[in-house]
Structures are given as C-alpha cells and as structure tokens.
Design a protein around this motif. Structure first.
Motif, PDB file in Angstrom:
ATOM      1  N   ASP A   1      -5.707   1.127   2.841  1.00  0.00           N
ATOM      2  CA  ASP A   1      -6.982   1.312   2.146  1.00  0.00           C
ATOM      3  C   ASP A   1      -6.797   1.620   0.663  1.00  0.00           C
ATOM      4  N   CYS A   2      -5.898   2.545   0.361  1.00  0.00           N
ATOM      5  CA  CYS A   2      -5.774   3.026  -1.020  1.00  0.00           C
ATOM      6  C   CYS A   2      -4.917   2.118  -1.896  1.00  0.00           C
ATOM      7  N   TYR A   3      -3.985   1.414  -1.297  1.00  0.00           N
ATOM      8  CA  TYR A   3      -3.112   0.547  -2.080  1.00  0.00           C
ATOM      9  C   TYR A   3      -3.563  -0.913  -2.064  1.00  0.00           C
ATOM     10  N   CYS A   4      -4.135  -1.346  -0.936  1.00  0.00           N
ATOM     11  CA  CYS A   4      -4.406  -2.776  -0.762  1.00  0.00           C
ATOM     12  C   CYS A   4      -5.885  -3.132  -0.785  1.00  0.00           C
ATOM     13  N   GLU A   5      -6.746  -2.300  -0.165  1.00  0.00           N
ATOM     14  CA  GLU A   5      -8.092  -2.805   0.121  1.00  0.00           C
ATOM     15  C   GLU A   5      -9.225  -1.882  -0.309  1.00  0.00           C
ATOM     16  N   ASP A   6      -9.859  -1.211   0.667  1.00  0.00           N
ATOM     17  CA  ASP A   6     -11.205  -0.669   0.512  1.00  0.00           C
ATOM     18  C   ASP A   6     -11.372   0.423  -0.544  1.00  0.00           C
ATOM     19  N   HIS A   7     -10.408   1.298  -0.677  1.00  0.00           N
ATOM     20  CA  HIS A   7     -10.587   2.478  -1.521  1.00  0.00           C
ATOM     21  C   HIS A   7      -9.685   2.412  -2.759  1.00  0.00           C
ATOM     22  N   GLY A   8      -9.975   1.467  -3.616  1.00  0.00           N
ATOM     23  CA  GLY A   8      -9.225   1.370  -4.863  1.00  0.00           C
ATOM     24  C   GLY A   8      -8.006   0.481  -4.811  1.00  0.00           C
ATOM     25  N   GLY A   9      -7.782  -0.186  -3.694  1.00  0.00           N
ATOM     26  CA  GLY A   9      -6.611  -1.039  -3.568  1.00  0.00           C
ATOM     27  C   GLY A   9      -6.710  -2.281  -4.440  1.00  0.00           C
ATOM     28  N   SER A  10      -5.551  -2.817  -4.797  1.00  0.00           N
ATOM     29  CA  SER A  10      -5.507  -4.005  -5.635  1.00  0.00           C
ATOM     30  C   SER A  10      -4.183  -4.716  -5.429  1.00  0.00           C
ATOM     31  N   PRO A  11      -4.174  -6.050  -5.508  1.00  0.00           N
ATOM     32  CA  PRO A  11      -2.898  -6.757  -5.413  1.00  0.00           C
ATOM     33  C   PRO A  11      -2.022  -6.555  -6.645  1.00  0.00           C
ATOM     34  N   ILE A  12      -2.620  -6.157  -7.750  1.00  0.00           N
ATOM     35  CA  ILE A  12      -1.874  -5.970  -8.988  1.00  0.00           C
ATOM     36  C   ILE A  12      -1.047  -4.687  -8.900  1.00  0.00           C
ATOM     37  N   GLY A  13       0.259  -4.838  -9.068  1.00  0.00           N
ATOM     38  CA  GLY A  13       1.144  -3.678  -9.009  1.00  0.00           C
ATOM     39  C   GLY A  13       1.417  -3.160  -7.613  1.00  0.00           C
ATOM     40  N   LEU A  14       1.009  -3.921  -6.586  1.00  0.00           N
ATOM     41  CA  LEU A  14       1.164  -3.436  -5.213  1.00  0.00           C
ATOM     42  C   LEU A  14       2.627  -3.256  -4.835  1.00  0.00           C
ATOM     43  N   GLY A  15       3.497  -4.156  -5.305  1.00  0.00           N
ATOM     44  CA  GLY A  15       4.910  -4.056  -4.938  1.00  0.00           C
ATOM     45  C   GLY A  15       5.511  -2.727  -5.329  1.00  0.00           C
ATOM     46  N   GLU A  16       5.211  -2.248  -6.519  1.00  0.00           N
ATOM     47  CA  GLU A  16       5.743  -0.955  -6.959  1.00  0.00           C
ATOM     48  C   GLU A  16       5.219   0.175  -6.091  1.00  0.00           C
ATOM     49  N   ARG A  17       3.929   0.160  -5.811  1.00  0.00           N
ATOM     50  CA  ARG A  17       3.342   1.233  -4.999  1.00  0.00           C
ATOM     51  C   ARG A  17       3.944   1.256  -3.601  1.00  0.00           C
ATOM     52  N   LEU A  18       4.103   0.074  -2.997  1.00  0.00           N
ATOM     53  CA  LEU A  18       4.672   0.022  -1.651  1.00  0.00           C
ATOM     54  C   LEU A  18       6.130   0.457  -1.639  1.00  0.00           C
ATOM     55  N   LEU A  19       6.879   0.058  -2.658  1.00  0.00           N
ATOM     56  CA  LEU A  19       8.281   0.461  -2.720  1.00  0.00           C
ATOM     57  C   LEU A  19       8.410   1.978  -2.777  1.00  0.00           C
ATOM     58  N   LEU A  20       7.634   2.609  -3.639  1.00  0.00           N
ATOM     59  CA  LEU A  20       7.718   4.063  -3.756  1.00  0.00           C
ATOM     60  C   LEU A  20       7.225   4.738  -2.472  1.00  0.00           C
ATOM     61  N   ALA A  21       6.180   4.174  -1.850  1.00  0.00           N
ATOM     62  CA  ALA A  21       5.712   4.741  -0.582  1.00  0.00           C
ATOM     63  C   ALA A  21       6.760   4.599   0.508  1.00  0.00           C
ATOM     64  N   HIS A  22       7.492   3.476   0.485  1.00  0.00           N
ATOM     65  CA  HIS A  22       8.494   3.265   1.525  1.00  0.00           C
ATOM     66  C   HIS A  22       9.617   4.299   1.445  1.00  0.00           C
ATOM     67  N   THR A  23       9.867   4.830   0.245  1.00  0.00           N
ATOM     68  CA  THR A  23      10.900   5.865   0.155  1.00  0.00           C
ATOM     69  C   THR A  23      10.480   7.159   0.847  1.00  0.00           C
ATOM     70  N   ALA A  24       9.193   7.295   1.166  1.00  0.00           N
ATOM     71  CA  ALA A  24       8.759   8.441   1.970  1.00  0.00           C
ATOM     72  C   ALA A  24       9.158   8.274   3.429  1.00  0.00           C
ATOM     73  N   LEU A  25       9.444   7.034   3.832  1.00  0.00           N
ATOM     74  CA  LEU A  25       9.895   6.739   5.190  1.00  0.00           C
ATOM     75  C   LEU A  25      11.411   6.594   5.255  1.00  0.00           C
TER      76      LEU A  25
END
Length: 440
Positions: free
Chosen positions: A198-222
């Motif tokens: 929702d927050c990175y990709c779609e309904d709540h402020g998500g956007s395809p622009i810059g998504l790769g960086e956001r997902l990469l940093l989020a993945h380091t939480a896993l």
C-alpha cells in the motif's frame, strides 16, 4: 521486542496423532504400487537420506490394512486418500466436490448478502467458518501490534485496517496452527506485506518511481545487512524510518525466533521473489504498457501470495526439511498454489480496482486488451485460467503425495491446500473490500 512464547512443536492433528505415521505411509506405499500397475512404470522414489530427515519417528501403531494393488485408474487419478489428504484429492473435470455438512453450511451462508457470493463457475472448496474465538483473539493482538509496537497506520486508516479482517483471514488459512502465537507469526507478516504494497506501490502514497530503492531498503529488514562498523548504526536506524520497514523488521524478528534457519531463509527468498514482481509491475506502469497475457502471468508467479503458504509448516509448529521443500516437484506445487490464489485476488478485486484512480493491471483487464475481448469475456476467461491452475495444483500435489510417502510432506501439502481454500473463503466473504461485476 518480546518474542512469543511458543509451545514445543506438536502435531497439527493431535486427535489423530496415534495413527498418523504408519497409516499414511501404508496407504502411500499401496498407492505407489497401484500407480505402477496402472502405468507400467514406477513412480519416482526419494533418496533414503531425504526420507530419513522428513519427520521424527512416528509413534508405534498397528500396521494399517493395505489396500489391494491394481486399483482402477479412476481411483488413482483422484489422488491420495487417508488422513491429511482430503484437500489434495483431484476432482475430475465434470465432477462436483461433495463438501462436509459443516462446509456445506458455511457455503450456504456464503451465498447470502452478508457473506458475499462465490464467483459463478469458479472452482473452489468451501470451508467452515473460521473459529470465532481464535479470530477475535488474533484480531485483538494484531491491532495492538500494529498500533502499539510498530505505529503502522494513522488513526484515519483504522476502518480500513478493521475491514481487512486479517484475523479471520489467517485463522481460515491455517486451521492446523497449534496456538494463537503460531497464528500471529503469519498474521504479522501478512499485515507487514500489505503495508509495503500500500505505502510503496499502491493505495497510500505508493508510486512506481523510486520503488526499487524503497524495496531494497525494506528487504534489509528481512535479510539483515552485514557491513562495516562505521555504517552499521546508520542502517540499523533506518529500520525504523517508516511504517513498512518497522512492520517488516518486527514481523521478521518474531518469525525467526520461532522458525528454523532454513524456514527463515526460504521466507526471505520468497519475499525477494515478491519484490521482483512488484518491480516488473511498476516498470509497466512507468511505461504505460500492457503486457502480453503470458507476460502478466509470469509476473504473477512472483508478485503473488507465495510467501504465505510457504510458511505453513512454521505456523503449524513443525518443519519440512530444506531438501524436501527444495525438490522441484514441491516447488511446482507451491508455485501453482501461489498462482491460483493470486488470480482469485484479481477476480474478486476486479470492481474495486476499476473504481480506483488510474489503470490497475489484473488478468481480466490484460486479457480483454491483449486479446480483443469484451470486459465480460475477459473476466470469464480469467475464471477458466484460474480453474486450470487449480486443477494443475491439485494434480501436482496428489502426484507428489503419492511419489513421496513421507508424513512431513503429506502434512505440508495438506497445509498448502488448506491455505488455498482459506484464501478463497476470505476473498469471497469480505464484502467490505470486494464485490462482483454484473457479468451473469
């Protein structure tokens, strides 16, 4: 943060524990002989070491009666029978499943306006309504976690959080979970994954622009970063930078304390698959491109529910060894389960996505545009594709259950099938989020 106090791993079917191991092995061995007799070629056999690792020794029980060899081919094609295999049996095309009395009652309720309607012609297995006591407790705990531990959403999102009904979702998908603590492992991850979407990709402020960086940093939480002493504190601080990363970090911390190392690593792998699927969809959005149908289906094998059924053993309080989980036949079963359940989402969320701003790609939309079909015909063809995927899933699961007669494998396959059924039930019954198009 505190970790749940999990009880020792135990059978997800305690009332049947005294007869589980030997009974399943005996029936599977008989089925293997039947397949050989019917096809004149032996089924694939696992290597002895894999069998030895599959599960702890079964309790001593009297030998089950062995079915006669040479069963009719129709019986073989319907797949495995016996404890823990009900959801794995193939339903031949043209046959209708006969639900239990409880499931039939649940389905009757589901036809009402409160519980939503099943998509006409959609192949599925109805389930009983999830245990309301567990649903209430999981719902209470997950809201407390979201608000108090990770500050996941602002106050004005509360109605949407409640409407998601995640407690009912996870209780329905994991009927064999030994405790609410086990259910919470899956529930936190589900909520965290949706926050990222929702927050990175779609309904709540998500956007395809810059998504790769956001997902990469989020993945380091896993999948923790291992860097130099100078930069480690900056990364650690970043884990709390936004709600999706806080949710990922917390949900994974709970999970790794309950899971074995291979279970945690397989989840990280499947989450990376998910993120890669997000990126493909984002690239199409940036290019304003509608993919070919086969390309869309390829994306959906990655951007799908796969991380959820792949943890069914952790939530069930046991572990399917890594060598068995990694077998190509098992990976095929899990992939098909993820593919089918994600098309369910495409179908039930169709009208919701049409009403949202912008163009949302889903299977009916892609088929209609790429194959020149009406909206109705594109939707109905998507139902057919879902049904074919479901039949392929059940065929692959039944074949694997017969070829690999190990209690841990049988149990895991049953858990994946239960997740598939529970996922459909939640989509069909969640009228807060979904409604059907008027195509019939």
């Amino acid at each position: 943060m505190p970790a749940p106090e999990l009880p020792p791993p135990q059978s997800s079917l305690p009332e049947a524990a005294s007869r589980f191991g030997a009974h399943v092995l005996a029936e599977a061995a008989a089925r293997a002989r039947d397949v050989k007799a019917a096809t004149s070629s032996p089924p694939c056999a696992p290597s002895p070491p894999a069998i030895a690792q599959a599960a702890p020794p079964a309790p001593a029980v009297p030998s089950a009666a062995m079915p006669a060899a040479g069963a009719e081919r129709g019986q073989i094609l319907r797949g495995p029978t016996g404890l823990g295999t009900t959801s794995l049996r193939m339903i031949l095309r043209g046959e209708l499943p006969t639900p239990s009395a409880a499931a039939a009652a649940a389905q009757g309720s589901a036809e009402g306006t409160v519980e939503g309607k099943v998509i006409p012609g959609l192949y599925h297995h109805p389930i009983p309504e999830p245990d309301p006591v567990r649903v209430e407790e999981v719902s209470r705990r997950i809201k407390s976690w979201a608000l108090d531990e990770v500050a996941l959403y602002p106050e004005d999102w509360e109605e949407q959080f409640d409407g998601f009904s995640v407690g009912r979702y996870m209780v329905g998908c994991h009927p064999d979970a030994p405790s609410v603590d086990h259910l919470m492992l899956a529930t936190r991850l589900m909520v965290a994954e949706n926050a990222v979407d929702d927050c990175y990709c779609e309904d709540h402020g998500g956007s395809p622009i810059g998504l790769g960086e956001r997902l990469l940093l989020a993945h380091t939480a896993l999948d923790s970063l291992h860097t130099t002493a100078e930069y480690q504190p900056q990364w650690a601080k970043s884990l709390h930078a936004d709600a999706p990363r806080r949710a990922y970090h917390s949900a994974m911390a709970y999970f790794v304390r309950a899971a074995g190392p291979s279970q945690a690593d397989r989840l990280r792998h499947d989450m990376a698959r998910l993120h890669m699927g997000y990126l493909a969809e984002a690239a199409w959005a940036q290019m304003d491109h509608v993919p070919e149908v086969w390309e869309y289906l390829a994306m959906r094998q990655f951007n799908n529910f796969r991380p959820c059924p792949t943890i069914t053993d952790t939530v069930g309080g046991y572990e399917l060894p890594a060598d068995l989980h990694a077998r190509p036949a098992m990976q095929k079963v899990i992939a098909l389960a993820g593919n089918a359940t994600t098309i369910v989402n495409d179908l039930y969320s169709y009208t919701k996505e049409l009403d949202a701003p912008g163009r949302h790609l889903n299977l009916p939309v892609v088929i209609s545009e790429r194959e020149g079909l009406s909206d109705r015909d594109g939707y109905l063809k998507s139902v057919e594709i879902h049904n074919e995927l479901m039949h392929d899933f059940e065929t692959a699961a039944a074949s694997l259950a017969a070829d690999l007669p190990v209690p841990g494998v049988q149990r895991f396959l049953h858990g994946v099938a239960a997740w598939v059924d529970g996922n459909h039930h939640w989509h069909q019954s969640n009228t807060y989020r979904y409604s059907l198009p008027d195509f019939w």
